[in-house]
Design an enzyme around this catalytic site. Structure first.
Site, PDB file in Angstrom:
ATOM      1  N   GLU A  69       0.810  -1.226   0.000  1.00 24.90           N
ATOM      2  CA  GLU A  69       0.000   0.000   0.000  1.00 24.90           C
ATOM      3  C   GLU A  69       0.844   1.278   0.000  1.00 24.90           C
ATOM      4  OE1 GLU A  69      -3.045  -0.338   3.020  1.00 24.90           O
ATOM      5  OE2 GLU A  69      -4.094  -1.881   1.870  1.00 24.90           O
ATOM      6  N   GLU A  91      -4.650  -8.841  -0.789  1.00 25.66           N
ATOM      7  CA  GLU A  91      -5.116  -8.577   0.582  1.00 25.66           C
ATOM      8  C   GLU A  91      -6.595  -8.251   0.584  1.00 25.66           C
ATOM      9  OE1 GLU A  91      -2.620  -6.090   3.162  1.00 25.66           O
ATOM     10  OE2 GLU A  91      -4.455  -5.321   4.088  1.00 25.66           O
TER      11      GLU A  91
END
Length: 477
Positions: free
Chosen positions: A247, A351
């Site tokens: 991220e 994820e």
């Protein structure tokens, strides 16, 4: 409903046996309590229903590469399966062995641990083949840390794995590898660099790497990946892939203390092209590189920036995607658009979890709707060229942790260490409908509905396995 497992009992599945020609095996899970319940039947030579609206699947033979499957629904819905139309190859399905997951598994007695690991990785379980491993700490750790906290150690002479690796994750990975009949694909993702490499001087919080691509900080950070792979390889654990950064735009919506390094698309392009890509290519490891590892709202823009550069593109095998903001942008204009632009680079969901941003309970034991959400996501993204789907934490506790920034979420398996039990939630079984039956190397094939049935709320996908068997997964929402 949950399945309660302990040291002496856990529900199991029989090893998969393919049905005889002309017949099928059906595995069903339901809100009422069915959990991958197997039944068998035979295909019929006619599409005419046998006088009942609750009959089984029927097969109509057209050409050797064309099949029609229909469920005897009142609406007469017909699914047409076309194995002459081939789409993406599948990588598989799995979850993440975070520090929190490892700690929770190890809270159990050895027999209960074995039952949990078998549930995920063995033929008597749902046969995960993907495992994501954080490089050093994530928020699902009990402390912030890196592998080299000695300032200005550009040669990484002080790089060391920690107890979380050596005493917890590596032994568990080796046990999972020993249990699995399928090859396991491990991939690693970094959350944060050592404090001395970051602009904010702290492993915690949002910061960028100091300097710019090609300089000593970026070269050292790239070599940090190689050191990680080296140290795990010394312990007989090898990685199929790494992601360039977990991220890289996480500062947009994660807790301010969460460990991260911020990158723009251009910065990731340059880091891959000048530093990380060459470092991996020079290393002895046959480890592939995935870019992005963030939300699909950044696609296809990030793909255009990184893969549009020939130097960076040659080092990148695929794109890693997270599910958290999927509702904001349709899959067609993000995932499918990226695939059409860069068909040689696979898409992999890396994820997902439920229970985040909730104001009540992160963990909701037995919640069917959270499992339904998983299946809907997997079916949707598979139909838009995604090659696999990875859950977040394999295991959490009743609070949804541990997590040192209190960012608690849910998990398919919840451990109560005080009672030496673990609970397999509906999410676990929803994932099993994919992981158990769609091995690596399977390929999505054409599957078309005779008409849109707004009342049916059916989602579906079809794949051709490497052994020639066909799998159709249908979700009735």
């Amino acid at each position: 409903l949950v399945c309660v497992c302990n040291a002496t009992y856990c529900d199991t599945l029989d090893p998969l046996v393919l049905p005889a020609p002309g017949s099928y095996a059906k595995y069903e899970s339901s809100k009422a309590g069915k959990r991958l319940e197997r039944s068998e039947g035979s295909f019929q030579s006619s599409l005419r229903a046998p006088g009942s609206a609750t009959g089984g699947w029927r097969c109509h033979r057209g050409t050797p590469t064309h099949r029609r499957l229909s469920r005897a629904l009142p609406a007469g819905l017909l699914l047409t399966l076309d194995i002459s139309t081939l789409y993406q190859h599948m990588k598989g399905f799995g979850g993440s062995l975070s520090d929190a997951a490892a700690m929770n598994i190890l809270k159990l007695s050895q027999p209960a641990q074995d039952n949990l690991l078998r549930s995920y990785f063995s033929e008597s379980g749902i046969e995960y083949n993907l495992i994501r491993v954080p490089m050093a700490c994530s928020d699902f750790s009990v402390r912030p840390y890196s592998y080299d906290d000695v300032p200005d150690d550009y040669e990484l002479k002080h790089f060391r794995l920690v107890d979380e690796d050596v005493k917890m994750k590596i032994p568990l990975l080796r046990r999972a590898l020993a249990m699995s009949k399928r090859p396991l694909l491990l991939f690693a993702s970094p959350w944060t660099a050592p404090a001395w490499m970051k602009s904010n001087g702290d492993v915690r919080g949002k910061g960028t790497l100091k300097g710019k691509a090609g300089d000593k900080y970026h070269k050292t950070w790239a070599n940090y990946f190689i050191k990680f792979l080296d140290e795990y390889a010394k312990r007989n654990v090898t990685f199929w892939a790494v992601t360039a950064q977990n991220e890289p735009l996480a500062g947009l919506f994660t807790p301010p203390q969460a460990p991260t390094i911020a990158f723009t698309a251009a910065q990731q392009r340059d880091f891959i092209g000048q530093d990380l890509g060459p470092a991996l290519a020079r290393s002895p490891h046959r480890t592939r590189l995935l870019m992005l590892d963030d939300q699909r709202i950044h696609l296809p823009h990030w793909a255009k920036v990184v893969l549009g550069n020939a130097t960076a593109a040659r080092y990148v095998a695929g794109l890693a995607v997270h599910w958290y903001l999927d509702a904001i942008v349709p899959p067609g204009c993000s995932l499918e658009a990226t695939h059409k632009l860069f068909p040689d680079h696979f898409l992999l969901y890396t994820e997902a979890c439920t229970g985040f941003f909730t104001f009540r309970f992160a963990v909701s034991l037995g919640c069917w709707e959270r499992g339904d959400h998983y299946s809907y996501s997997i079916l949707t993204v598979m139909n838009h060229f995604v090659s696999g789907w990875t859950d977040w934490n394999l295991v959490l506790d009743l609070e949804g942790g541990p997590n040192w920034v209190k960012n608690f979420v849910d998990s398919p398996v919840i451990v109560d260490g005080s009672k030496d039990v673990f609970y397999k939630q509906p999410m676990f079984y929803h994932l099993g409908h994919f992981s158990k039956f769609i091995p690596e190397g399977s390929r999505r094939v054409g599957l078309h509905s005779s008409r849109r049935c707004l009342l049916c709320q059916l989602e579906h996908v079809a794949v051709l396995r490497p052994d020639g068997a066909l799998v159709v997964v249908v979700l009735n929402r």
